[in-house]
Structure formats: structure tokens, C-alpha cells
Design a protein around this motif. Structure first.
Motif, PDB file in Angstrom:
ATOM      1  N   MET A   1       0.830  -1.197   0.000  1.00 30.07           N
ATOM      2  CA  MET A   1       0.000   0.000   0.000  1.00 30.07           C
ATOM      3  C   MET A   1       0.871   1.256   0.000  1.00 30.07           C
ATOM      4  O   MET A   1       2.002   1.233   0.477  1.00 30.07           O
ATOM      5  N   ARG A   2       0.322   2.328  -0.496  1.00 36.19           N
ATOM      6  CA  ARG A   2       0.986   3.621  -0.437  1.00 36.19           C
ATOM      7  C   ARG A   2       0.504   4.326   0.821  1.00 36.19           C
ATOM      8  O   ARG A   2      -0.681   4.576   0.984  1.00 36.19           O
ATOM      9  N   ILE A   3       1.446   4.643   1.719  1.00 30.22           N
ATOM     10  CA  ILE A   3       1.101   5.136   3.050  1.00 30.22           C
ATOM     11  C   ILE A   3       1.822   6.452   3.317  1.00 30.22           C
ATOM     12  O   ILE A   3       3.029   6.567   3.090  1.00 30.22           O
ATOM     13  N   LEU A   4       1.080   7.432   3.825  1.00 29.79           N
ATOM     14  CA  LEU A   4       1.669   8.689   4.275  1.00 29.79           C
ATOM     15  C   LEU A   4       1.656   8.707   5.796  1.00 29.79           C
ATOM     16  O   LEU A   4       0.589   8.596   6.415  1.00 29.79           O
ATOM     17  N   VAL A   5       2.827   8.843   6.392  1.00 31.16           N
ATOM     18  CA  VAL A   5       2.957   8.940   7.836  1.00 31.16           C
ATOM     19  C   VAL A   5       3.212  10.397   8.188  1.00 31.16           C
ATOM     20  O   VAL A   5       4.273  10.951   7.836  1.00 31.16           O
ATOM     21  N   ALA A   6       2.269  11.036   8.850  1.00 28.21           N
ATOM     22  CA  ALA A   6       2.439  12.408   9.322  1.00 28.21           C
ATOM     23  C   ALA A   6       3.036  12.364  10.718  1.00 28.21           C
ATOM     24  O   ALA A   6       2.494  11.721  11.609  1.00 28.21           O
ATOM     25  N   GLY A   7       4.166  13.034  10.889  1.00 29.46           N
ATOM     26  CA  GLY A   7       4.916  12.903  12.133  1.00 29.46           C
ATOM     27  C   GLY A   7       5.920  11.783  12.028  1.00 29.46           C
ATOM     28  O   GLY A   7       6.166  11.049  12.981  1.00 29.46           O
ATOM     29  N   ALA A   8       6.544  11.671  10.867  1.00 28.31           N
ATOM     30  CA  ALA A   8       7.379  10.504  10.569  1.00 28.31           C
ATOM     31  C   ALA A   8       8.734  10.520  11.263  1.00 28.31           C
ATOM     32  O   ALA A   8       9.414   9.493  11.285  1.00 28.31           O
ATOM     33  N   THR A   9       9.140  11.648  11.828  1.00 32.14           N
ATOM     34  CA  THR A   9      10.450  11.700  12.484  1.00 32.14           C
ATOM     35  C   THR A   9      10.344  11.710  14.004  1.00 32.14           C
ATOM     36  O   THR A   9      11.353  11.857  14.687  1.00 32.14           O
ATOM     37  N   GLY A  10       9.145  11.563  14.546  1.00 29.87           N
ATOM     38  CA  GLY A  10       8.985  11.486  15.989  1.00 29.87           C
ATOM     39  C   GLY A  10       9.350  10.110  16.511  1.00 29.87           C
ATOM     40  O   GLY A  10       9.796   9.226  15.763  1.00 29.87           O
ATOM     41  N   ALA A  11       9.173   9.911  17.816  1.00 29.28           N
ATOM     42  CA  ALA A  11       9.537   8.636  18.432  1.00 29.28           C
ATOM     43  C   ALA A  11       8.809   7.470  17.779  1.00 29.28           C
ATOM     44  O   ALA A  11       9.411   6.423  17.513  1.00 29.28           O
ATOM     45  N   MET A  12       7.513   7.637  17.495  1.00 28.20           N
ATOM     46  CA  MET A  12       6.774   6.572  16.835  1.00 28.20           C
ATOM     47  C   MET A  12       7.183   6.432  15.373  1.00 28.20           C
ATOM     48  O   MET A  12       7.389   5.320  14.864  1.00 28.20           O
ATOM     49  N   GLY A  13       7.306   7.547  14.665  1.00 27.33           N
ATOM     50  CA  GLY A  13       7.665   7.476  13.256  1.00 27.33           C
ATOM     51  C   GLY A  13       8.982   6.772  13.010  1.00 27.33           C
ATOM     52  O   GLY A  13       9.128   6.023  12.037  1.00 27.33           O
ATOM     53  N   ARG A  14       9.941   6.989  13.874  1.00 27.85           N
ATOM     54  CA  ARG A  14      11.257   6.348  13.726  1.00 27.85           C
ATOM     55  C   ARG A  14      11.158   4.830  13.813  1.00 27.85           C
ATOM     56  O   ARG A  14      11.981   4.112  13.239  1.00 27.85           O
ATOM     57  N   GLN A  15      10.184   4.334  14.574  1.00 28.27           N
ATOM     58  CA  GLN A  15       9.959   2.895  14.673  1.00 28.27           C
ATOM     59  C   GLN A  15       9.056   2.396  13.551  1.00 28.27           C
ATOM     60  O   GLN A  15       9.283   1.331  12.968  1.00 28.27           O
ATOM     61  N   LEU A  16       8.027   3.177  13.241  1.00 28.14           N
ATOM     62  CA  LEU A  16       6.982   2.736  12.328  1.00 28.14           C
ATOM     63  C   LEU A  16       7.426   2.711  10.877  1.00 28.14           C
ATOM     64  O   LEU A  16       7.143   1.744  10.152  1.00 28.14           O
ATOM     65  N   VAL A  17       8.099   3.756  10.446  1.00 26.29           N
ATOM     66  CA  VAL A  17       8.459   3.850   9.027  1.00 26.29           C
ATOM     67  C   VAL A  17       9.291   2.653   8.569  1.00 26.29           C
ATOM     68  O   VAL A  17       8.964   2.019   7.552  1.00 26.29           O
ATOM     69  N   PRO A  18      10.366   2.280   9.271  1.00 30.34           N
ATOM     70  CA  PRO A  18      11.140   1.109   8.810  1.00 30.34           C
ATOM     71  C   PRO A  18      10.321  -0.184   8.793  1.00 30.34           C
ATOM     72  O   PRO A  18      10.515  -1.027   7.907  1.00 30.34           O
ATOM     73  N   LEU A  19       9.411  -0.355   9.761  1.00 28.17           N
ATOM     74  CA  LEU A  19       8.579  -1.560   9.768  1.00 28.17           C
ATOM     75  C   LEU A  19       7.693  -1.611   8.526  1.00 28.17           C
ATOM     76  O   LEU A  19       7.532  -2.675   7.911  1.00 28.17           O
ATOM     77  N   LEU A  20       7.096  -0.495   8.177  1.00 25.41           N
ATOM     78  CA  LEU A  20       6.233  -0.449   6.992  1.00 25.41           C
ATOM     79  C   LEU A  20       7.035  -0.697   5.719  1.00 25.41           C
ATOM     80  O   LEU A  20       6.571  -1.391   4.804  1.00 25.41           O
TER      81      LEU A  20
END
Length: 321
Positions: A1-20
């Protein structure tokens, strides 16, 4: 899927983006900082620069990304001030109100089919039992000094769940601990506990729910990929009273046992908000998330996570000596 993560450099984004990215998704990471584009590319995401409080920039970012899913992880949490909680959370509250509205408007125009947003467990009404499910009253009686913050959280939830044009999911995360959080190595709360500046107020009967930031990210991936619309508590298996978890955290960090102060003194030290959180807060059950998302936290209890935190803090302290 094509996913936009808003807040991608915060504590959650740093974990979430690589997993996705590892799961095979095409990830676009939204940040307001030009300087963080290289960091996002390093995580495997396509950077998108936009100020979440500028509706035109948000509309352009969403239109250019053409996401199927938008993940709202926008926060701007600074130093914690329990005596002036709403003031400390004012920037985040704007992101949870204005920022949410901008993201939803842009997502509707772009035909986004799924919208996943961050919420927080501490909004449960402080009545009845100590552990709440998603069906229990939420956000109708906020603690004094948290009215604006809980109101902003309710705005996120009501707006996302009420968006009939998309599949809205709300994740009520427990208190984060782990890398890049205030309860991580070098974090603000960690430092307060190590210095003996985090007392048990009154009977310490407030029930808190925690979740390791990495476990929360895995739950978020599950929600993105297969969650039905609705609300999910994303917490570990052991809600616990402050009087139980705080001494364990102090011991794990090699600190002396936390002070115990009467409720009246607690009001002077932490204000009414902090005192209520210490004595009246309700925790949350993760049963729905485990069953519906097929998710289980790797850190099943904060006891394991706090020991891990203590070990890492000691190692880094030794390396710096």
C-alpha cells in the motif's frame, strides 16, 4: 500500500516507518523540517515537507503522495510540566485539532481509504474499575488542568471515527517507553526517577498502562494492514498502580526508592493534575487489540521493559565514564 505517515520523524515514526518499508509498503514521511529529509530517506521513506498547521501545505503533501492510508502521529511534546499540563501540551493540542482537520480534509479530497490516528489511554473516565475497555466512557470528565488536552484527544477520535468517507481507526496508546521517548535512556522521566524527583503521591493508586514504543509500532502496522474501523487500546498486558510500577522502575535504574508524599504535598509538587494522575488514573485492557489485530506486545509487561531500560542506561553510563 501507499502510506503517508504524518509525524514521521517522531519517536513513533522512527519505529513505524522502517517496519512499513520492510513489510513492502511504499512509505511517504511528512515532516515540517527540510533538514530531516535525508533522515527519512535513510529510513526508506520518500520525504514530504509540510507544516501540519498550514492547510495548503498539507493539501499539497497529501495530493502529491496519493496515499491509500494516512497515519496521523503528529505531536510536539516538550518538557513535561504537570502543574501546567495544558500549557505544556498546547502545541500538541493544536496538532490534534487543527492538524487533524487539515489532514482529514486533504485525505477526503485525495480519496484516502483508511485513516489511522494516535490517541492516549489516560482519557478514560475515573470511575468504576481500574482497567478500562474501549467500550467504557472516555474523555467526559478530564482531570483538572487537562481539559484542553483531553478535549483535543476527543477531537481526534470524534473526527476520525465520524469520517464516513474513510475507514477510521483510533489507537489509544499506553505510556510510551523506549528509544527517543521521555522514558528512555537519557529521557526526562527517566532522569527524574534516577534523581529521586518522581515521588509516589498519596496511596499511588492511579493505574497506568504502558507500551514499549517498538511494540506500539508493530500494533500500528497491524492496524494499518488489517484492523477494522474503531478504537483499540494499544497497551501491554499488565496495567499497574503507581505504587507498584514506580519502585520497580527506580530499582531497575539503580536509583533509591521513590519518596512517598501525602496528597496535599503532591498538589504542591505536581499540581492537581499530577496528583490525580498518581492517585485516580485508570488503565486499559489490550484484549480487543490482541484478538482483532492478531497482535501481542513483545514486552508483555513493563517489568521486562524497565529491566531492559535499566540495563541499557547502565551500559551507556559506563561507556560515557
Amino acid at each position: 500500500m501507499r502510506i503517508l505517515v504524518a509525524g514521521a520523524t517522531g519517536a513513533m515514526g522512527r519505529q513505524l516507518v522502517p517496519l512499513l518499508v520492510r513489510a513492502g509498503h511504499e512509505v511517504h514521511g511528512m515532516t515540517r523540517s527540510e533538514s530531516k529529509q535525508a533522515f527519512l530517506r535513510g529510513l526508506g521513506a520518500t520525504p514530504v515537507v509540510a507544516d501540519a498547521l498550514d492547510p495548503e501545505q498539507v493539501a499539497r503533501a497529501v495530493a502529491e503522495s496519493r496515499p491509500e492510508v494516512v497515519v496521523h502521529q503528529l505531536t510536539a511534546i516538550g518538557p513535561m510540566d504537570l502543574r501546567h499540563f495544558d500549557r505544556a501540551f498546547a502545541p500538541t493540542n493544536r496538532l490534534r485539532t487543527e492538524g487533524t482537520d487539515h489532514l482529514l480534509s486533504a485525505s477526503r479530497a485525495a480519496g484516502v481509504r483508511r485513516f489511522v490516528a494516535q490517541s492516549f489511554f489516560a482519557g478514560y473516565d475515573r470511575v468504576g474499575g481500574g482497567v478500562k475497555t474501549e467500550a467504557d466512557p472516555f474523555g467526559t470528565a478530564p482531570p483538572p488542568g487537562m481539559e484542553q488536552t483531553v478535549g483535543a484527544i476527543r477531537h481526534v477520535e470524534d473526527s476520525v471515527l465520524g469520517a464516513s468517507w474513510t475507514q477510521g481507526l483510533v489507537l489509544r496508546y499506553g505510556g510510551f517507553y523506549g528509544p527517543h521517548t521521555s522514558l528512555g535512556v537519557g529521557g526526562e522521566q527517566t532522569d527524574a526517577v534516577r534523581r529521586g524527583r518522581f515521588p509516589v503521591v498519596g496511596n499511588g493508586g492511579g493505574v497506568w498502562s504502558f507500551v514499549h514504543i517498538a511494540d506500539a509500532a508493530e500494533a500500528t502496522v497491524a492496524a494499518i494492514e488489517r484492523g477494522a474501523p474503531g478504537v483499540y487500546n494499544i497497551v501491554d498486558d499488565e496495567p499497574a498502580r503507581v505504587a507498584t510500577w514506580l519502585p520497580v522502575l527506580a530499582e531497575s535504574l539503580g536509583a533509591r526508592a521513590p519518596m512517598r508524599v501525602p496528597r496535599l504535598v503532591g498538589r504542591l509538587l505536581a499540581g492537581e493534575t499530577g496528583t490525580v494522575m498518581m492517585t485516580e488514573l485508570r488503565g486499559a485492557s489490550n484484549a480487543k487489540a490482541k484478538q482483532a489485530l492478531g497482535w501481542a506486545p513483545r514486552h508483555a509487561t513493563w517489568r521486562d521493559g524497565f529491566r531492559e531500560l535499566g540495563t541499557r542506561a547502565a551500559a551507556e553510563s559506563g561507556a560515557a565514564a
